[in-house]
Design a protein around this motif. Sequence first.
Motif, PDB file in Angstrom:
ATOM      1  N   THR A 184      12.544   7.967   6.406  1.00  0.00           N
ATOM      2  CA  THR A 184      11.769   6.995   7.185  1.00  0.00           C
ATOM      3  C   THR A 184      10.600   6.449   6.368  1.00  0.00           C
ATOM      4  O   THR A 184      10.314   5.248   6.383  1.00  0.00           O
ATOM      5  N   GLY A 185       9.911   7.349   5.648  1.00  0.00           N
ATOM      6  CA  GLY A 185       8.787   6.916   4.815  1.00  0.00           C
ATOM      7  C   GLY A 185       9.203   5.931   3.746  1.00  0.00           C
ATOM      8  O   GLY A 185       8.481   4.974   3.439  1.00  0.00           O
ATOM      9  N   ILE A 186      10.388   6.122   3.177  1.00  0.00           N
ATOM     10  CA  ILE A 186      10.907   5.202   2.155  1.00  0.00           C
ATOM     11  C   ILE A 186      11.173   3.833   2.766  1.00  0.00           C
ATOM     12  O   ILE A 186      10.802   2.795   2.201  1.00  0.00           O
ATOM     13  N   LEU A 187      11.827   3.806   3.917  1.00  0.00           N
ATOM     14  CA  LEU A 187      12.108   2.528   4.581  1.00  0.00           C
ATOM     15  C   LEU A 187      10.821   1.798   4.942  1.00  0.00           C
ATOM     16  O   LEU A 187      10.712   0.580   4.750  1.00  0.00           O
ATOM     17  N   GLN A 188       9.830   2.525   5.434  1.00  0.00           N
ATOM     18  CA  GLN A 188       8.555   1.897   5.787  1.00  0.00           C
ATOM     19  C   GLN A 188       7.822   1.378   4.551  1.00  0.00           C
ATOM     20  O   GLN A 188       7.178   0.327   4.595  1.00  0.00           O
ATOM     21  N   ALA A 189       7.938   2.094   3.440  1.00  0.00           N
ATOM     22  CA  ALA A 189       7.251   1.688   2.209  1.00  0.00           C
ATOM     23  C   ALA A 189       7.768   0.355   1.678  1.00  0.00           C
ATOM     24  O   ALA A 189       7.028  -0.395   1.030  1.00  0.00           O
ATOM     25  N   VAL A 190       9.052   0.053   1.944  1.00  0.00           N
ATOM     26  CA  VAL A 190       9.610  -1.231   1.484  1.00  0.00           C
ATOM     27  C   VAL A 190       9.558  -2.286   2.587  1.00  0.00           C
ATOM     28  O   VAL A 190      10.135  -3.365   2.454  1.00  0.00           O
ATOM     29  N   GLY A 191       8.844  -1.973   3.682  1.00  0.00           N
ATOM     30  CA  GLY A 191       8.609  -2.968   4.720  1.00  0.00           C
ATOM     31  C   GLY A 191       9.560  -2.946   5.890  1.00  0.00           C
ATOM     32  O   GLY A 191       9.491  -3.810   6.768  1.00  0.00           O
ATOM     33  N   ASP A 192      10.461  -1.949   5.955  1.00  0.00           N
ATOM     34  CA  ASP A 192      11.423  -1.872   7.057  1.00  0.00           C
ATOM     35  C   ASP A 192      10.960  -0.832   8.072  1.00  0.00           C
ATOM     36  O   ASP A 192      11.208   0.362   7.908  1.00  0.00           O
ATOM     37  N   LYS A 235      11.719  -1.378  11.366  1.00  0.00           N
ATOM     38  CA  LYS A 235      12.602  -1.567  12.526  1.00  0.00           C
ATOM     39  C   LYS A 235      13.726  -0.537  12.579  1.00  0.00           C
ATOM     40  O   LYS A 235      14.031   0.006  13.644  1.00  0.00           O
ATOM     41  N   THR A 236      14.343  -0.268  11.438  1.00  0.00           N
ATOM     42  CA  THR A 236      15.477   0.659  11.432  1.00  0.00           C
ATOM     43  C   THR A 236      15.094   2.049  11.931  1.00  0.00           C
ATOM     44  O   THR A 236      15.803   2.619  12.773  1.00  0.00           O
ATOM     45  N   PRO A 237      13.970   2.654  11.446  1.00  0.00           N
ATOM     46  CA  PRO A 237      13.575   3.954  12.004  1.00  0.00           C
ATOM     47  C   PRO A 237      13.346   3.894  13.514  1.00  0.00           C
ATOM     48  O   PRO A 237      13.611   4.867  14.221  1.00  0.00           O
ATOM     49  N   LEU A 238      12.863   2.752  13.999  1.00  0.00           N
ATOM     50  CA  LEU A 238      12.653   2.603  15.442  1.00  0.00           C
ATOM     51  C   LEU A 238      13.972   2.702  16.202  1.00  0.00           C
ATOM     52  O   LEU A 238      14.072   3.431  17.192  1.00  0.00           O
ATOM     53  N   TYR A 239      14.987   1.982  15.744  1.00  0.00           N
ATOM     54  CA  TYR A 239      16.282   2.006  16.431  1.00  0.00           C
ATOM     55  C   TYR A 239      16.858   3.427  16.455  1.00  0.00           C
ATOM     56  O   TYR A 239      17.430   3.867  17.463  1.00  0.00           O
ATOM     57  N   ILE A 240      16.685   4.131  15.353  1.00  0.00           N
ATOM     58  CA  ILE A 240      17.189   5.503  15.271  1.00  0.00           C
ATOM     59  C   ILE A 240      16.462   6.391  16.275  1.00  0.00           C
ATOM     60  O   ILE A 240      17.073   7.191  17.000  1.00  0.00           O
TER      61      ILE A 240
END
Length: 443
Positions: free
Chosen positions: A148-156, A158-163
């Motif tokens: 999740t931290g990796i996805l947030q670091a690149v600006g995403d 939304k995906t962790p939210l859906y999960i």
Amino acid sequence: MTSGNIFQKLILFSIPLLLGNFFQLMYNTIDSVVVGNFVGPTALAAVGASTPIINLMIAFFMGLSTGAGVVVSRYYGARKVEEESRAIHTFILFSTLFGLGLSIIGIFAASPILQLMGTPDDTIAQAEAYLEIYFAGNIFVTVYNAGTGILQAVGDSKTPLYILIATSILNIFLDLFFVVVLKMGVAGAAWATIIAECLSMILVMLVLIRAKKEYQFSFKKLHMDMHILAEIVRIGVPAGLQGMVVSVSNVIVMSYINGFGSASVAGFSSANKYDNFLGLPVNSFMLATTTFVGQNLGAKQFTRVKQGVRAALILSIATVVVLGSLVFIFADTCISFFSNDPAVIEAGAKCIRAMCPFYIALCFHQVFSGALRASGRSSVPMITSILAFVVIRQIFLMIALNVFHDIIMVGFSYSITWILAALFTAGYYIHSHWLAREEARAA
């Protein structure tokens, strides 16, 4: 994050982050609601007594995760694709090993820590059962948070939210099934949480594996780059130590509350859930600030860094004023969702009302801390947080609870130390000229 309207970028990034953090908090909150209403106040107290210990065990890792996010976001902002990929694979491998180690430590340490905290006799056995099951699945928590931290670091965000939406809904059904249908008590709530977190880990890793971008994960690339790990540790350890020491302080706070009995433990634990929810927008804008500042420092957009921090402050303060006012007014009703016991409601409402007016101070501390961490100055928020949230808070409680033996003093201990932390951190942020140094270094 390096171009476009700043308020819009922060809002669009923070809303999924806020909702994601909300659903993540729902794991433990749903456990509390279900056991509080279907098992009883002592079961609610058991889950509440377990929470500070869980936070203590994962706090250090969460700090390291912050360090990894800063490293990835700066490589991403600077378009250093190879370094970004190495950082991602290094941290996921490290997270796996860390999670396994944490499981072993947590399982054996749970009982001694509960006893040291003076957990009430009618609560300790259920708390032990909850913790042992939870810690058995720590690897799911660490790897999920790394992804999740990796996805947030690149600006995403939304995906962790859906999960989290999907797995939080699953957690509700599993809680009801294990606790209400199978009558498994707090152990059932723990199993429901672990199963849902396992699915969260699987889903976030599938997203990274299937990503057709530079942050794609591949098992073949799993390798520990010691240079990058050292950079993650350099930035993350101060944040991790801060989280860990503050968590130790919270464990000590819980030991004070244990002296008031099971009803007060349940009441404070219920108030603490609302404290966590009110902290959500603050922490979400802090994380957004870290990503925003990290990417813009990487892209050498220094004026934009200053504008982003100001925008994050405005947004976080506006949010907590609205939410905090509602919780303050309807405090008794809020606590009653967890238990209808009058003693539980009275204790919980006292605590949360003592805290609500002071979340504005927490906004300043957290947003400035997020910006400083993104610049690599993690030791500053670590020092200010430990001084305020640990040293001064414990001194205050030691004196105040001896003079006024009232649980409301615990609530005030949080409020007063938030104000002090904000003053300390703002003093450094404003007077150290840290951004001017970053600009001079890049020139």
